[in-house]
Design an enzyme around this catalytic site. Sequence first.
Site, PDB file in Angstrom:
ATOM      1  CG  HIS A 144      -3.357  -1.108  -3.512  1.00 15.88           C
ATOM      2  ND1 HIS A 144      -2.295  -0.758  -4.325  1.00 15.88           N
ATOM      3  CD2 HIS A 144      -3.568  -0.026  -2.682  1.00 15.88           C
ATOM      4  CE1 HIS A 144      -1.864   0.451  -3.989  1.00 15.88           C
ATOM      5  NE2 HIS A 144      -2.628   0.916  -3.004  1.00 15.88           N
TER       6      HIS A 144
ATOM      7  CG  ASP B 184      -5.512   3.442  -0.985  1.00 11.83           C
ATOM      8  OD1 ASP B 184      -4.648   2.544  -1.084  1.00 11.83           O
ATOM      9  OD2 ASP B 184      -5.380   4.595  -1.468  1.00 11.83           O
TER      10      ASP B 184
ATOM     11  NE  ARG C 292       6.814   8.146  -5.712  1.00 11.62           N
ATOM     12  CZ  ARG C 292       5.645   7.549  -5.901  1.00 11.62           C
ATOM     13  NH1 ARG C 292       5.578   6.240  -6.055  1.00 11.62           N
ATOM     14  NH2 ARG C 292       4.537   8.262  -5.968  1.00 11.62           N
TER      15      ARG C 292
ATOM     16  CG  HIS D  79      -4.464   3.315  -6.454  1.00  8.88           C
ATOM     17  ND1 HIS D  79      -5.633   3.154  -5.734  1.00  8.88           N
ATOM     18  CD2 HIS D  79      -3.483   3.544  -5.529  1.00  8.88           C
ATOM     19  CE1 HIS D  79      -5.380   3.270  -4.441  1.00  8.88           C
ATOM     20  NE2 HIS D  79      -4.077   3.498  -4.287  1.00  8.88           N
TER      21      HIS D  79
END
Length: 751
Positions: free
Chosen positions: A680, A682, A742, A732
């Site tokens: 995607h 950002d 995480r 990314h």
Amino acid sequence: FNPKMRAFSLLILAWMSLLVVLPVIRCKEQRELSEGRTAQIATQLAFQLVTVATKETDGFRRFMRSARHFNYTIKVLGRGEPWKGGDYMTEPGGGQKVRLLKAGLQEIEEDKVVLFIDSYDVVFASGPKELLKKFQQTRHKVVFSAETLIWPDRHLEDKHPHFREGKRFLGSGGFIGYVPNLKEMVADWTGEDSDSDQLFFTKIYINPEKRKSINITLDNRCRMFHNLHGSLDEVVLKFEDGQVRARNVLYDTLPVVIHGNGPTKINYLSNYIPTVWTFETGCSVCLEDLRPLSGLKSDYPLVVIGIFIQQPTPFVSVFFETLLKLEYPKNRLKLFIYNQEQHHEVAVSSFLKDHGEEYQDVKVIGPEENMDRVASRNLGLDMCRQDKDCEYFFSMDIEVVLKNKDTLKILIEQNEPIIAPMITREGRLWTNFWGALSADGYYARSEDYVDIVQGRRVGVWNVPYLTKVYLVKASLLHEELSNNDLFSSGTLDLDMAFCHNARNKVSLTPFASISQGVFMYVTNMHTFGRMLSTENYQMSHLHNDLWQIFENPKDWEERYIHENYTKIMRDKLIETPCPDVYWFPLFSDIGCDHIVQEMENFGQWSGGRNTDTRIQGGYENVPTIDIHMTQINYEKEWQKLLLDYIAPITETMYPGYYTKFDLAFVVRYKPDEQPFLRPHHDASTFTINIALNQKVLDYQGGGCRFIRYNCSVEAPRKGWALMHPGRLTHYHEGLRTTAGTRYIAVSFVDP
């Protein structure tokens, strides 16, 4: 005009001018001759300084130091004798001094000049030579100091002689005269020790026959004596040639004796006069009479540390971490902990569970005991008072941040009765001491306060008020401060009451006497630390300290910013793991942990759906399981974090580009929840991505892959931030988390 007549006129004018000038020259010569003769006589006069001191106090030791500095010959009357002269500062008294003087004069040679002076509140600004010279110039046999205010009988005001200039009223705290005249003056004394010496001498002075017979006058322009009571504003310090004098600005005189009768600033003046502190030498007495601890063969002095938690306070756990780091043998420390706040019970209990046994003894007063603040302070002092081995009580409020590990040793070595390390409020002039008191006993700023706070004057300073942190000698608790209630005094708060009682000494010993107050000092010879702001401290969160970035920014930074953050620019500690991707340390481990714990405590994680009412437009193209900073009311604090710690880096990496931050949130990745994030862009010009926990230890897998460059950051360091463009070049994805959980904190910049 006839030339002969003109010459004659000029001759007459010249003769008349000569007649005017000659007497002036003759007067000047006579005055110089007289002054020279006076100075010569003054040096030939036999002189004796006499004072009364029933007990050696801080004030007496100060008096003796200044007297010896000028080589005065000193005779002390009344040593070891119980004081029966009353509290003569608030009511008439002091007759004991007259009795002692009357007896003492019988042992002094008739040809001597005697200076009779109080000692507990007096310092000398010059020596006997100047004093005797000024005495001789008065052409009287006895000279009393003069007062602005009449005391103790105001009805006698009209009977005092008038002066063309100067003060009218007699002050009994200091006078000088020939022995025969002084004997005549005190010959009729038959009063009690508790009678008023001031009234006795006043009645002699206002009696015209006695005043003439004894030949008494007043030092009405303060050439020899300056009584500070009622005339504080008349005096300023005069620094000159490595010496300090008190200058009377009203009469432009330099008095020899400075008498701090009444609630005055004698302690302030004595921080300088005569050579205690000068611009040339700095502090000349700060390294005298020390108690060195280095190389000590026996045990260190036993200290009771009193810790007082009286209101909700940030960084309580940090306080206890700092306490552990004090460079002092823990087996020579006892702890008295008073905690009034249930909110802080966890921090106190955790500290005692982990480290309580390292100390010789621990006493805790918890919130369940409902002990009031006054009682807790008195009880803390009493823990030391009742312990025969205790040598010091070290009082610390929980908002004190001691950065100097040697603080306790430094204070003990200074060897003062009560002493505080100077601590400040970050970025302000607020400190833990006052330089002066107002007339009603409250705060007043001394002339040197700002210079001391800002370090332009360094030394050990006698001050009227201390708070937050100070060291008390245990010997005081058995003598001068033996009263079991030192923290009560009318409407005054705790520390004001303690300092008031110390200044005015409330001892119950037989030597109890006014003017024997205990001196309190503050030292700025080292950097010690600061005090926290407790205003606006909210307790509605799990880790409330996270919200302290505005109120206590320095403490917030030390707690939550990575220890290597300052090296980013200085040591170029910025890595580039992928093209145009910058990697640098930002958060400490504790900072990361607290953010994660705060989010989990809040618990309202999004469902990872496209529909999202939290954002503008209500639709998220690439949803994550997250919590926004706005949901925990942390958006303002996060914005400040980004502006203070991220913006300087972005403006260096992207010159000329000024940032505007928008969306910020914490994302959670779990194998059974949302293990990865598909490729995607950002919604940002660039993105900040901060790893909040540690790979291998907390989770497996994970990381970020930049597809255009086929470059991955697969082992993000905890607390480190990735900064990368959000659109176009840096498409990314979030790599799969295969085990554990995480967490990352994400900020979109310029969406």
